[in-house]
Structures are given as structure tokens and as C-alpha cells.
Write an enzyme that holds these catalytic residues in place. Structure first.
Site, short mmCIF file in Angstrom:
data_model
loop_
_atom_site.label_atom_id
_atom_site.label_comp_id
_atom_site.label_asym_id
_atom_site.label_seq_id
_atom_site.Cartn_x
_atom_site.Cartn_y
_atom_site.Cartn_z
N GLU A 1 3.80 6.76 3.04
CA GLU A 1 4.40 6.44 3.61
C GLU A 1 5.44 5.93 2.82
OE1 GLU A 1 8.12 4.85 6.32
OE2 GLU A 1 6.38 6.21 6.25
N GLU B 1 -0.53 3.22 9.44
CA GLU B 1 -2.51 3.38 8.63
C GLU B 1 -3.37 4.22 8.95
OE1 GLU B 1 0.67 0.40 6.98
OE2 GLU B 1 0.26 0.21 9.43
N HIS C 1 2.87 -9.34 2.62
CA HIS C 1 2.80 -8.64 0.95
C HIS C 1 1.95 -9.27 -0.11
CE1 HIS C 1 6.01 -7.75 3.33
NE2 HIS C 1 6.12 -6.26 2.87
#
Length: 746
Positions: free
Chosen positions: A431, A462, A533
Site C-alpha cells: 500500500e 495485509e 504505529h
């Protein structure tokens, strides 16, 4: 399921054949079974024989299990009409099969002279190391000659890589990479009606439709063998048809009825897939006899009347009736065939049960992590043509000029470019990796330089990204998929654990799906993003047998290590994860703001020995220091070097610091050597305290090998990473490293 029910089902066939009358007319061997079909009498009888072989294997598997000679009883009973697919498809059509594919395999093997599917299956049931595909490691349907990569009791986890293979066939031809398959090959992927609800199945099917919408050929035939039940849970009526018949970019066919009717529908579905090169969904009606597996007692959730109704739909006697009434065979001929099949299976079963088993750890693990260090080092340090690099890249990143010292992000970008130049089979996908160049700019300009055929964006999934990477390997490509954040890989972890990393093991190295998965990893982003993240746990990856884990800390090391893992993939078929510390992508300084000491020169791919790194190659800082050894990696290395700098300047303690670089396999021998020289070891592990990182393994290994020095570790808390400055409360900090080092060295 009791032996009595098996006997009843067998008796139903025998009673019919004993009482049946031959047809008034007799078909010639090459006559069609019915007008309008291409299924001949000869082929129909062959299919029936293959179905009987599969059925008798299922019976014998249960008999062998009772005596402790067999270890697997998920049968194909009731699914034997898939033999029609085995007969219609070619052995150059890659087949990713689920566990009820016995008849399919018998029919497919008939196309390959010298095949011994009966003996091979019995060897597999008995876990014999003489079995040709898994060599005793599991009961699988698989064959190198028949182009059937082995699957292990899969619940749709094979669908994404089957989709990836179908997609990759045309991409390999476009890149002039030989897949060793004809241009009109298609891929078949089978699964059950319950499994088609699995997120992984839906992911693979959706990705095929998505790719077709984007204009890519995706010649895949999804074969849903619908027996209307997942173990004990019934599938709602018309569920499969109503969902999949309405999906855009997916041709839907339903195969039911007599064997010649199924043949006709299946043939049309295959032709559609082969000619249009588009995804096809073939819905094959089946029944399931004798429960899900040997341990499943279906009378606990089905009434006797329901069980008898299912047995009444058994395809074997229905096909026998069709053959007799059409004149393809007489009852006596089929009786003789059935008797012969049963005798053959029982005779071969006796021989298979006597064949040797795997008896040592070394035997079992032999294909798990193949590694030829000499070949890998030769490949990794290979020279990349300077003229070609200059033509594609313009100025070379290693050429002497004022700004040659660059960040890790820049070096990974350059290393990817060099590998794309070095190997025409390398592709980069994920991506945002295309025009955007990735979230952190790591793939910037690669698509512009190498084209969309080699560097391209995928859908945001994914599971599909890793499925495409595996399928690309089956077509001769070497994929470098990108996962945007470490936490995201857990959405698709079984594509690494259950599929990619297990393939070599369960095929004894005959099938491999080499790839290098780039993952933006770890924490320390100054509070940005929170948990997803800033994930700091690699335990789920370290738990996967044979998976290589590389974690660079510096830019020059990142380039060298990337060459190393790609060489391992290329030469040994390995699967690797390249864990790139996000917080160090653009870091420039080490001790003070503006010192530029975390920048480095780019190591040119010039054929020199130091142009690449492989497992076991560690980094050493302060080789002459012996007061204390600090072992770390990634962000922890930079923090450890800063702590060591203060330790010497303010406390007079001179610490040696090593960069582990490789988190699987861990460089145990190198750590022992340096720990022995220093007598004190501090492991700085930025991952979670309990099972999230590598400290426990290092310390346990040293203790078990008699290390007599002092041992301590600094690890992150067993917590998710919160947003903002609160992140510092659960992550390893330099102050903690310094304090623990002082305590250990006192």
C-alpha cells in the site's frame, strides 16, 4: 463415526451392483455418456475408479488408525465428484487444495505416467518418511510432478497465495521471468462452504476481484465444495449461492446433479477461466459422510434420519447407477472394479504401514531453514553493473561528494534500487509504495525508475499483500512486500506462520516461497500515533520456525543486511522479515544535535566482502573495552551507545556495545564470545518484557552454557504504547540503561 455406518454405506453400493440389470444397449469406450456431453464412457469409468480409490483409502485410514498405524482421518467421503475437476484440469494448472481432495488427486495423477497416488497417500497416512512430498511430516495432498503445493488441514489460509499465483503468472511473463508454466495455465483453489466465510478466504477472493477490476489478468478458479456443514454447524440454505453469485468481477457456476452434468458445468467454468483469465467461482454440491474426522461423532448433532438422508445422496452409488443405466459399464464390470480397488488398497496399506518413520530431530527439521552461507555470501556481495546503475539512477549514492553521508531511509531506498537492477525477478509491492513512495518515503522514485510492473500499489489488506508475495514466488518472482507498521502484520500473521514459513518444511524443500517482508517497526516516535504505529513486540514473529528476522540500526548496515536477506531468499528459498526502526529512518545525530554521527556512507554493491551482512555478522563498538558488554539492536543500539558515552565520560566505565542485528537466528556464539571477554552483560531489549523480544532467549542461552559473569536486562513494560509523552513511561529509556549499567558495573 462407527464402523457400522461405514459398512452400511459400502453395502449400499454392493447391494445396488448385485441387483442391477445391465442396460439394453452398450456404449463404446469413446462414446459420450449422454448426448451433448464430452464425457466419454471410458473417462466416466476411470473417474469412478478414482472415486473408489479415494473412498477405500478413507475406509482404510480408519482401520489403520485403530491399530495405531495411521494418524489422520479427515476423509474425502462424499466429495468424490471433485475427481471430475482432477480429470479436466491439467497438471500444469497449479492446484491449492483443501483436505477433502482424495478423488481429485487420484484423477490428476492418472495424467502423469509413473504416478503412484495410492501408495503415496497411504505412506502419508502412516507418516512414513518414504512419502514423496512431506516425507512423513504431515498427511498432505501434494506433489511436485502434479503441481500441487502441500496444504496442512488449512481453513482457507491458502486462498490468498493461490490468488497471488494466478495474478503472478502474467506478471512473470511481462517481466520475462520463466514460470515454467504454459501461457494458458490457470490456478485452482478448493475449500469448503464453511471455510468460505473465513476472513482469509474472503480476503483472497476479494483481492482477485480487485486485481481484475484494476485490469490485471487473474486466471483463478475458486472451487467451493459445499457439503452444507462446518463440523457440526449447518450452513444456511442458499448462503453460498446468494453471496458469491452476486459478486462483481467473479463468474459464478453451480455444479450439481449427475456426473455428466457436473462434467459439463465444470468444463465450462474451466474454459471461462482459461480464456477470459478472470476469477471464476465454481460451486460444487457435495455431501459429507462419516463426520468431519475420525474423532467427530456426528450422531451428537444429527439424528439418525438426517444421517441416512445424507447417505442416500452418496455420489459413489449414484455414479455407479449412471454408468450402468447409460451403458458405459455393466454391473458385473463395476463389481469387479470395486473388488479390485479394495484389494489393491488393503494390500498397499500393509506395505505402507511397514515403511520407516522420521526418528530424529535432525530428520524432522532438515527442510525447515535451509542455509548455504557460502552461496548466500557470494550472491549478496555480487557486483552490480556500474554503467547500468548510472543509466537508471543518475548519480550514484556512494560517489564522493559533500553529502554522501545519508540517513537509513535514503540507504534502504538505494539498496532497493540496486536489487531491482541486480535481479529482474525482484518486485516491490504494498500500500502506497508507488507514486507516493511509501509512508516514510522509503520507496520514493522506484516506480518512476523501474515501472509499475515492478513497483506497484496493492489494496489495503495485509493478508492479500503477503498472499501476492507467496504466489509471486511460485511464478519465479522474488517479492519485497511492505507492511506499513509492525502492528499491522498481526492482521495477517498466519500467512507467515501457517503458509509461507511452513511450505519448505511440509514439502521437504520441493516447494519454496522466498520473499523479504519489509516492515516499518518498533516505537520511539516521540509519542506519535499510539499503539498501532508504535508496536514494540516481535514475539509472534520470533515464534515462527525458520523465519529470518533482521533489525538494522544504521543506514549502511540496513543496505548490507537487505542484500543479505535477499540473497538468502534467492539462494535458499528463505522467508525473511526486515524490521526497519521507524524512529531511525531520518535520524542524523548520535550524541548531540547536529553532530551527524548517525549518518553513514552508502556501501556500494561493488563485489567487496564487506558490501553485505548475513546472520551471525554483528556490529561491535569499543572492541577494546572490557568493563561491561551491552548487547542491543535497532533503537536500543543508539540508546546504548549514548548511555555508554555518558558511562565513560561521567563514571569512567568503558563499555563495549554490540549490535545484534539479527533477531532470528540470534547470534548466540558471538554474544558468548564478547560476554566472556567482558564478564558482565547488559541486554537492552526495546520490546516487551514477557515474550515480546529477545532478552529472555539470550540470557537463558548464556546461563545454560555455563556463563559465569553477571547478567542483567532492561526491557519495555508489558503494555501497549500510549499516545504522547506517556509512551516514555512504558518504553526503555536511556536513563534506565545508564542506571542499570552503573549498578551492574559497580
Amino acid at each position: 463415526m462407527s464402523t457400522n455406518r461405514i459398512a452400511i454405506v459400502e453395502k449400499n453400493l454392493d447391494d445396488y451392483l448385485a441387483g442391477a440389470e445391465p442396460a439394453a444397449h452398450r456404449l463404446g469406450p469413446d462414446d459420450p455418456l449422454q448426448p451433448g456431453t464430452t464425457l466419454t464412457a471410458r473417462k466416466a469409468v476411470e473417474i469412478f475408479e478414482d472415486q473408489m480409490l479415494s473412498r477405500t483409502l478413507d475406509v482404510v485410514a480408519r482401520e489403520l488408525k485403530k491399530t495405531g498405524e495411521s494418524f489422520y482421518t479427515i476423509s474425502s467421503a462424499g466429495h468424490e465428484q471433485n475427481a471430475i475437476m482432477g480429470a479436466l484440469l491439467r497438471t500444469t494448472d497449479p492446484a491449492f487444495l483443501h483436505y477433502r481432495s482424495g478423488a481429485f488427486m487420484m484423477a490428476r495423477a492418472r495424467q502423469h505416467a509413473g504416478s503412484t497416488p495410492l501408495f503415496d497417500t497411504l505412506l502419508s497416512l502412516c507418516a512414513s518418511k518414504d512419502e514423496p512430498i512431506s516425507q512423513g511430516r504431515h498427511k498432505v495432498w501434494g506433489s511436485r510432478e502434479l503441481w500441487v503445493p502441500p496444504q496442512t488441514s488449512t481453513i482457507a489460509s491458502h486462498v490468498p497465495k493461490a490468488m497471488g499465483t494466478a495474478w503472478a503468472l502474467s506478471r512473470a511473463r511481462r517481466l520475462e521471468v520463466d514460470s515454467h508454466l504454459p501461457m494458458d495455465s490457470i490456478v485452482v483453489c478448493s475449500f469448503g462452504d464453511a471455510s468460505c466465510n473465513h476472513a482469509t478466504a474472503l480476503s483472497g477472493i476479494n483481492a482477485a476481484r480487485y486485481a481484475r477490476r484494476r485490469g490485471s489478468p487473474v486466471p483463478i478458479l475458486f472451487l467451493c465444495e459445499d457439503n452444507r456443514r462446518g463440523i457440526s454447524v449447518a450452513t444456511p440454505r442458499r448462503w453460498v449461492r446468494e453471496f458469491f453469485s452476486r459478486q462483481p468481477e467473479l463468474h459464478y457456476f453451480e455444479a450439481r446433479g449427475q456426473m455428466d452434468e457436473i462434467w459439463k458445468t465444470a468444463r465450462l467454468a474451466i474454459q471461462t477461466c482459461r480464456v477470459a483469465k478472470e476469477p471464476v467461482f465454481l460451486h460444487l454440491r457435495c455431501v459429507r459422510l462419516w463426520g468431519h474426522a475420525g474423532s467427530d461423532v456426528e450422531s451428537t448433532y444429527l439424528s439418525l434420519a438426517q444421517i441416512e438422508e445424507i447417505e442416500g445422496k452418496d455420489p459413489i452409488p449414484r455414479n455407479a447407477r449412471r454408468l450402468v443405466e447409460s451403458g458405459a459399464a455393466t454391473p458385473a464390470e463395476l463389481q469387479a472394479l470395486v473388488k479390485d480397488v479394495r484389494a489393491r488398497v488393503h494390500a498397499v496399506a500393509h506395505e505402507a504401514s511397514r515403511r520407516p518413520k522420521l526418528t530424529s530431530r535432525a530428520e524432522v527439521m532438515a527442510p525447515l531453514a535451509p542455509y548455504d552461507e557460502e552461496a548466500c555470501r557470494r550472491s549478496a556481495t555480487g557486483f552490480v553493473d556500474t554503467e547500468k546503475r548510472t543509466r537508471i539512477l543518475g548519480s550514484l549514492p556512494e560517489k564522493t561528494r559533500s553529502d554522501t553521508r545519508r540517513t537509513m531511509a535514503a540507504h534502504i531506498n538505494s539498496a532497493l534500487a540496486d536489487e531491482l537492477i541486480r535481479s529482474p525477478e525482484v518486485i516491490v509491492l504494498g500500500e502506497d509504495v508507488g507514486k507516493k513512495g511509501g509512508v516514510y518515503g522509503i520507496t520514493r522514485d522506484l516506480q518512476r525508475r523501474f515501472g509499475e510492473a515492478r513497483v506497484f500499489d496493492t489494496l489495503l489488506d495485509e493478508t492479500s499483500i503477503l498472499g501476492v508475495a507467496q504466489g509471486a514466488a511460485h511464478a519465479g518472482l522474488l517479492a519485497i512486500p511492505e507492511i506499513q507498521y509492525l502492528a499491522y502484520v498481526h492482521n495477517a500473521i498466519d500467512q507467515l506462520r501457517g503458509e509461507a514459513s511452513s511450505l519448505s518444511f511440509f514439502s521437504a524443500g520441493q516447494y519454496q516461497n522466498p520473499m523479504v517482508v519489509r516492515i516499518a517497526s518498533f516505537a520511539y516516535q516521540k509519542g506519535f500515533g499510539g499503539h498501532f504505529h508504535n508496536d514494540n513486540a516481535i514475539g509472534a514473529l520470533r515464534d515462527i520456525p525458520g523465519l529470518v528476522l533482521a533489525a538494522p540500526a544504521r543506514g549502511d548496515d540496513a543496505a548490507r543486511m537487505l542484500r543479505g536477506v535477499l540473497a538468502m531468499a534467492r539462494e535458499c528459498g528463505r522467508v525473511a522479515c526486515f524490521l526497519e526502526p521507524i524512529a531511525l529512518y531520518h535520524e542524523r545525530d548520535l550524541y548531540e544535535d547536529g553532530d551527524g554521527r548517525w549518518l553513514s556512507d552508502y556501501p556500494a554493491p561493488d563485489g567487496s566482502e564487506d558490501s553485505a551482512l548475513l546472520p551471525g555478522d554483528i556490529g561491535v563498538y569499543g572492541q577494546e573495552h572490557t568493563d561491561l558488554l551491552i548487547a542491543s539492536y535497532a533503537n536500543g543500539l543508539r540508546m546504548s551507545l549514548r548511555a555508554a558515552h555518558l558511562l565513560e565520560r561521567e563514571h569512567g566505565v568503558r563499555a563495549r556495545v554490540i549490535d545484534l542485528r539479527w533477531l532470528n537466528p540470534l547470534p548466540f556464539e558471538a554474544v558468548r564470545e564478547h560476554a566472556d571477554a567482558c564478564g558482565k552483560l547488559l541486554v537492552v531489549d526495546e520490546c516487551r518484557h514477557t515474550g515480546g523480544g529477545i532478552a529472555d532467549a539470550l540470557i537463558a542461552q548464556l546461563a545454560e552454557h555455563g556463563y559465569r559473569g553477571r547478567l542483567r536486562s532492561v526491557r519495555a513494560a508489558d503494555s501497549f504504547v500510549p499516545l504522547g509523552a506517556a509512551a516514555n513511561t512504558v518504553l526503555v529509556g536511556e536513563e534506565e540503561i545508564l542506571a542499570t549499567a552503573r549498578e551492574l558495573s559497580s
